[in-house]
Write an enzyme that holds these catalytic residues in place. Structure first.
Site, PDB file in Angstrom:
ATOM      1  N   HIS A 122       0.737  -1.274  -0.032  1.00  0.00           N
ATOM      2  CA  HIS A 122      -0.032  -0.030   0.026  1.00  0.00           C
ATOM      3  C   HIS A 122       0.935   1.283   0.013  1.00  0.00           C
ATOM      4  O   HIS A 122       1.394   1.514   1.087  1.00  0.00           O
ATOM      5  CB  HIS A 122      -0.944   0.104   1.342  1.00  0.00           C
ATOM      6  CG  HIS A 122      -2.099  -0.769   1.348  1.00  0.00           C
ATOM      7  ND1 HIS A 122      -3.120  -0.719   2.088  1.00  0.00           N
ATOM      8  CD2 HIS A 122      -2.327  -1.902   0.697  1.00  0.00           C
ATOM      9  CE1 HIS A 122      -3.722  -1.489   1.925  1.00  0.00           C
ATOM     10  NE2 HIS A 122      -3.552  -2.412   1.210  1.00  0.00           N
ATOM     11  N   ARG A 147      -0.526  -0.549  -4.521  1.00  0.00           N
ATOM     12  CA  ARG A 147      -1.822   0.136  -4.342  1.00  0.00           C
ATOM     13  C   ARG A 147      -1.647   1.523  -4.181  1.00  0.00           C
ATOM     14  O   ARG A 147      -0.886   2.009  -3.233  1.00  0.00           O
ATOM     15  CB  ARG A 147      -2.669  -0.723  -3.289  1.00  0.00           C
ATOM     16  CG  ARG A 147      -4.245  -0.604  -3.261  1.00  0.00           C
ATOM     17  CD  ARG A 147      -4.704  -0.938  -2.153  1.00  0.00           C
ATOM     18  NE  ARG A 147      -4.716   0.033  -1.196  1.00  0.00           N
ATOM     19  CZ  ARG A 147      -5.848   0.038  -0.060  1.00  0.00           C
ATOM     20  NH1 ARG A 147      -6.619  -0.984  -0.080  1.00  0.00           N
ATOM     21  NH2 ARG A 147      -5.675   0.790   0.873  1.00  0.00           N
ATOM     22  N   TYR A 159     -10.804   7.055   4.234  1.00  0.00           N
ATOM     23  CA  TYR A 159     -10.658   5.566   4.691  1.00  0.00           C
ATOM     24  C   TYR A 159      -9.601   4.910   3.993  1.00  0.00           C
ATOM     25  O   TYR A 159      -9.268   5.052   2.691  1.00  0.00           O
ATOM     26  CB  TYR A 159     -11.865   4.876   4.590  1.00  0.00           C
ATOM     27  CG  TYR A 159     -11.631   3.326   4.909  1.00  0.00           C
ATOM     28  CD1 TYR A 159     -11.942   3.141   6.388  1.00  0.00           C
ATOM     29  CD2 TYR A 159     -11.513   2.347   4.149  1.00  0.00           C
ATOM     30  CE1 TYR A 159     -11.933   1.937   6.935  1.00  0.00           C
ATOM     31  CE2 TYR A 159     -11.441   0.909   4.456  1.00  0.00           C
ATOM     32  CZ  TYR A 159     -11.413   0.702   6.071  1.00  0.00           C
ATOM     33  OH  TYR A 159     -11.469  -0.333   6.373  1.00  0.00           O
ATOM     34  N   ASP A 210      -8.070   0.879  -4.375  1.00  0.00           N
ATOM     35  CA  ASP A 210      -9.185   0.248  -3.581  1.00  0.00           C
ATOM     36  C   ASP A 210     -10.281   1.449  -3.312  1.00  0.00           C
ATOM     37  O   ASP A 210     -10.059   2.387  -2.867  1.00  0.00           O
ATOM     38  CB  ASP A 210      -8.566  -0.201  -2.261  1.00  0.00           C
ATOM     39  CG  ASP A 210      -9.828  -0.963  -1.658  1.00  0.00           C
ATOM     40  OD1 ASP A 210     -11.053  -1.062  -2.013  1.00  0.00           O
ATOM     41  OD2 ASP A 210      -9.309  -1.467  -0.643  1.00  0.00           O
ATOM     42  N   HIS A 212     -13.111   0.767  -1.744  1.00  0.00           N
ATOM     43  CA  HIS A 212     -13.805   0.631  -0.714  1.00  0.00           C
ATOM     44  C   HIS A 212     -15.286   0.690  -0.862  1.00  0.00           C
ATOM     45  O   HIS A 212     -16.147   1.088   0.205  1.00  0.00           O
ATOM     46  CB  HIS A 212     -13.365   1.549   0.169  1.00  0.00           C
ATOM     47  CG  HIS A 212     -11.867   1.321   0.741  1.00  0.00           C
ATOM     48  ND1 HIS A 212     -11.633   0.002   1.345  1.00  0.00           N
ATOM     49  CD2 HIS A 212     -10.949   1.870   0.515  1.00  0.00           C
ATOM     50  CE1 HIS A 212     -10.261   0.180   1.637  1.00  0.00           C
ATOM     51  NE2 HIS A 212      -9.505   1.439   1.175  1.00  0.00           N
ATOM     52  N   GLU A 236     -10.462  -2.068  -7.157  1.00  0.00           N
ATOM     53  CA  GLU A 236     -10.829  -2.887  -6.116  1.00  0.00           C
ATOM     54  C   GLU A 236     -12.128  -2.575  -5.457  1.00  0.00           C
ATOM     55  O   GLU A 236     -12.397  -1.339  -5.209  1.00  0.00           O
ATOM     56  CB  GLU A 236     -10.010  -3.159  -5.238  1.00  0.00           C
ATOM     57  CG  GLU A 236     -10.355  -4.212  -3.786  1.00  0.00           C
ATOM     58  CD  GLU A 236      -9.322  -4.095  -2.669  1.00  0.00           C
ATOM     59  OE1 GLU A 236      -8.156  -3.578  -2.973  1.00  0.00           O
ATOM     60  OE2 GLU A 236      -9.734  -4.232  -1.533  1.00  0.00           O
ATOM     61  N   GLU A 262     -13.171  -9.054  -0.701  1.00  0.00           N
ATOM     62  CA  GLU A 262     -12.466  -9.266   0.529  1.00  0.00           C
ATOM     63  C   GLU A 262     -13.457  -9.601   1.662  1.00  0.00           C
ATOM     64  O   GLU A 262     -13.030  -9.973   2.591  1.00  0.00           O
ATOM     65  CB  GLU A 262     -11.629  -8.211   0.752  1.00  0.00           C
ATOM     66  CG  GLU A 262     -12.333  -6.844   1.330  1.00  0.00           C
ATOM     67  CD  GLU A 262     -11.401  -5.889   1.591  1.00  0.00           C
ATOM     68  OE1 GLU A 262     -10.262  -5.745   0.924  1.00  0.00           O
ATOM     69  OE2 GLU A 262     -11.505  -5.095   2.256  1.00  0.00           O
ATOM     70  N   ARG A 283     -11.041 -11.660  -4.545  1.00  0.00           N
ATOM     71  CA  ARG A 283     -10.232 -11.364  -3.415  1.00  0.00           C
ATOM     72  C   ARG A 283     -10.539 -12.030  -2.070  1.00  0.00           C
ATOM     73  O   ARG A 283     -10.034 -11.614  -0.953  1.00  0.00           O
ATOM     74  CB  ARG A 283     -10.227  -9.851  -3.271  1.00  0.00           C
ATOM     75  CG  ARG A 283      -9.292  -9.156  -4.035  1.00  0.00           C
ATOM     76  CD  ARG A 283      -9.234  -7.653  -4.217  1.00  0.00           C
ATOM     77  NE  ARG A 283      -9.035  -6.887  -2.776  1.00  0.00           N
ATOM     78  CZ  ARG A 283      -7.981  -7.114  -1.780  1.00  0.00           C
ATOM     79  NH1 ARG A 283      -6.863  -7.678  -2.444  1.00  0.00           N
ATOM     80  NH2 ARG A 283      -7.960  -6.583  -0.638  1.00  0.00           N
ATOM     81  N   GLU A 339      -2.068  -9.475  -1.610  1.00  0.00           N
ATOM     82  CA  GLU A 339      -1.732  -8.291  -0.924  1.00  0.00           C
ATOM     83  C   GLU A 339      -0.975  -8.605   0.294  1.00  0.00           C
ATOM     84  O   GLU A 339      -0.974  -9.576   0.822  1.00  0.00           O
ATOM     85  CB  GLU A 339      -3.175  -7.722  -0.334  1.00  0.00           C
ATOM     86  CG  GLU A 339      -3.059  -6.281   0.460  1.00  0.00           C
ATOM     87  CD  GLU A 339      -4.508  -5.941   0.678  1.00  0.00           C
ATOM     88  OE1 GLU A 339      -5.486  -6.773   0.999  1.00  0.00           O
ATOM     89  OE2 GLU A 339      -4.585  -4.759   1.057  1.00  0.00           O
ATOM     90  N   TRP A 402     -18.833   2.216   2.972  1.00  0.00           N
ATOM     91  CA  TRP A 402     -17.345   2.517   2.987  1.00  0.00           C
ATOM     92  C   TRP A 402     -16.517   1.252   2.628  1.00  0.00           C
ATOM     93  O   TRP A 402     -17.143   0.132   2.247  1.00  0.00           O
ATOM     94  CB  TRP A 402     -16.598   2.695   4.369  1.00  0.00           C
ATOM     95  CG  TRP A 402     -17.021   1.753   5.229  1.00  0.00           C
ATOM     96  CD1 TRP A 402     -18.227   1.727   6.171  1.00  0.00           C
ATOM     97  CD2 TRP A 402     -16.211   0.623   5.554  1.00  0.00           C
ATOM     98  NE1 TRP A 402     -18.049   0.510   6.942  1.00  0.00           N
ATOM     99  CE2 TRP A 402     -17.089  -0.205   6.587  1.00  0.00           C
ATOM    100  CE3 TRP A 402     -15.200   0.159   5.313  1.00  0.00           C
ATOM    101  CZ2 TRP A 402     -16.638  -1.203   7.138  1.00  0.00           C
ATOM    102  CZ3 TRP A 402     -14.787  -1.157   5.635  1.00  0.00           C
ATOM    103  CH2 TRP A 402     -15.432  -1.782   6.744  1.00  0.00           C
TER     104      TRP A 402
HETATM  105  O1  KDG Z   1     -11.111  -5.129   7.936  1.00  0.00           O
HETATM  106  C1  KDG Z   1     -10.928  -3.999   6.984  1.00  0.00           C
HETATM  107  C2  KDG Z   1      -9.540  -4.063   6.289  1.00  0.00           C
HETATM  108  O2  KDG Z   1      -9.195  -5.163   6.061  1.00  0.00           O
HETATM  109  C3  KDG Z   1      -9.702  -3.304   4.858  1.00  0.00           C
HETATM  110  O3  KDG Z   1      -9.700  -1.824   5.569  1.00  0.00           O
HETATM  111  C4  KDG Z   1      -8.645  -3.498   4.086  1.00  0.00           C
HETATM  112  O4  KDG Z   1      -9.610  -2.844   2.189  1.00  0.00           O
HETATM  113  C5  KDG Z   1      -8.724  -3.405   2.694  1.00  0.00           C
HETATM  114  C6  KDG Z   1      -7.651  -3.780   1.842  1.00  0.00           C
HETATM  115  O5  KDG Z   1      -7.834  -3.861   0.762  1.00  0.00           O
HETATM  116  O6  KDG Z   1      -6.748  -4.306   2.420  1.00  0.00           O
HETATM  117 MG    MG Z   2      -9.837  -3.662   0.187  1.00  0.00          MG
END
Ligand code: KDG
Ligand code: MG
Length: 402
Positions: A122, A147, A159, A210, A212, A236, A262, A283, A339, A402
């Site tokens: 990241h 990322r 976030y 990402d 989110h 993502e 995720e 993911r 990741e 989010w």
């Molecule tokens: O628990 C939430 C996190 O794992 C999240 O914020 C991580 O979005 C995330 C990522 O892609 O790593």
């Molecule tokens: Mg994510």
């Protein structure tokens, strides 16, 4: 070989983790991750109160049968709490099987399909200029994929944007923090970030982003189109994925690859996404998608439809989950990317492990089993602390995804 004891350990070495340790009558033990960020105690109770009593005396060699017993036997199928609990049992049983066989788990899964597991890190900063410095650091450490997340001008907090050099941690102590979100400001800003990073680092570094879950399908389509000139490796979670058919709309408009999953906990969360080829990367990960056994099933389905893996690997997935993910990543034919966010020093103390990072690749251990353990004595020094992920509101106060 019978299971003789099962302990659920909740600890907070820098952040909360829930870990299951299974012991057998032959002295071999296994560990599994059951952490569900912000809802840890629900899984701990599910395991302690409803799963551990069913495990004592069971044959530790029967991984698939135990999975089906816990999944079908519960009657109440799926859901993040149930599937994290099942994942922990499944992971611990694979660990035991590897130790009994004297082989690393990836060998039991068919052996290696590649030399190493390509990971992404990241890069994140408040401003684009600071971001370029952070990306440079990743490139210097050998990362092949990064990322990109930045603050959004006009918004106080965004976030997933961490401080360079610190451990990624969006969950904060006590009650959830509230942040303000503006899709308009976001959609204007992100293409400029990608343009700057491409200009500086050239065409070959894989760039990811990402979202989110914050956009609608047509907004996500616009984002994908606007990023096409900068060839992202993936965007993502462009939208919430409860409505799998919603991804058709994004697909009609953009060639930017999509990664999602995720928060998925079963194959049924992504069956349509995969079968209709609406995504490019899945993911889902070991701890939240039912363990090594069920995640392998998801990846096998994905392989039929040209979908590759891109497992979640944030810091709320313990080193036990990461180790398990690496064994699977190494073995499956349709691996894409993993990741990787390094854990804090306290976390590493509680979970001694032998996977290694070198030149942009992670390598699972050659030790029998998963090559990771739980130091229960060290864990006892870090009691659970309530912590929650933040929530988002639009500028007018409306609750937002989010
Ligand atoms: O628990 C939430 C996190 O794992 C999240 O914020 C991580 O979005 C995330 C990522 O892609 O790593
Ligand atoms: Mg994510």
């Amino acid at each position: 070989m019978r299971i003789t004891a099962a302990r659920v350990v909740v600890s907070c070495p820098g952040r909360n983790f829930v870990t299951l340790k299974l012991e057998t009558d032959e002295g071999v033990h296994g560990v599994g991750d059951a952490t569900l960020n912000g809802r840890e105690l629900a899984v701990a109770s599910y395991l302690t109160d409803h799963v551990v009593p069913l495990l004592i005396g069971r044959d530790a060699a029967r991984i698939e049968d135990t999975w089906q017993y816990l999944y079908q036997g519960a009657y109440w199928r799926r859901g993040p709490v149930t599937m994290a609990a099942i994942a922990a049992v499944d992971t611990a049983l694979w660990d035991i099987k590897g130790k009994v066989a004297g082989l690393p788990v990836y060998q039991l899964l068919g052996g290696r399909s590649r030399d190493g597991v390509t990971v992404y890190g990241h890069a994140s900063a408040e401003t684009t200029d600071q971001l370029l410095v952070d990306v440079e650091g990743f490139v210097a450490r050998g990362y092949k994929a990064v990322r990109l997340q930045t603050g959004i001008p006009g918004l106080a907090a965004t976030y997933g944007v961490g401080t360079p050099g610190t451990t990624y941690e969006p969950a904060k102590a006590d009650l959830p923090e509230e942040a303000v979100w503006s899709t308009e400001r976001y959609l204007t800003h992100v293409p400029a970030v990608f343009e700057a990073v491409r200009k500086e680092f050239g065409p070959h570094l894989r760039l990811l982003h990402d979202v989110h879950h914050r956009l609608t399908p047509i907004e996500a389509a616009r984002l994908g189109k606007s990023l096409e000139p900068y060839t992202p490796y993936w965007i993502e979670d462009p939208v919430r994925a409860e409505l799998q058919a919603g991804f058709r709309l994004i697909r009609q408009h953009t060639t930017t690859p999509l990664a999602v999953g995720e928060v998925f906990n079963s194959i049924w969360d992504c069956e349509q996404l995969i079968r209709e080829q609406l995504i490019d990367f899945i993911r889902a990960t070991v701890v939240h998608a039912g363990g090594i056994s069920h995640l392998r099933r998801i990846f096998d389905l994905a392989a039929l439809y040209h979908v590759r893996s891109g497992s979640h690997g944030a810091t709320d997935l313990s080193p036990v989950c990461l180790a398990a993910a690496l064994h699977l990543d190494l073995a499956i034919p349709n691996f894409g990317l993993q990741e990787y966010l390094p854990h804090s020093a306290e976390t590493d103390t509680v979970f001694p492990h032998s996977y290694t990072f070198e030149d942009g690749y992670l390598h699972p251990s050659e030790e029998p089993g998963l090559g990771v353990d739980l130091d229960e004595e060290a864990a006892a020094a870090y009691p659970y602390r309530p912590a929650y992920l933040p929530v988002n509101r639009l500028e007018d106060g409306t609750m937002h995804s989010w």
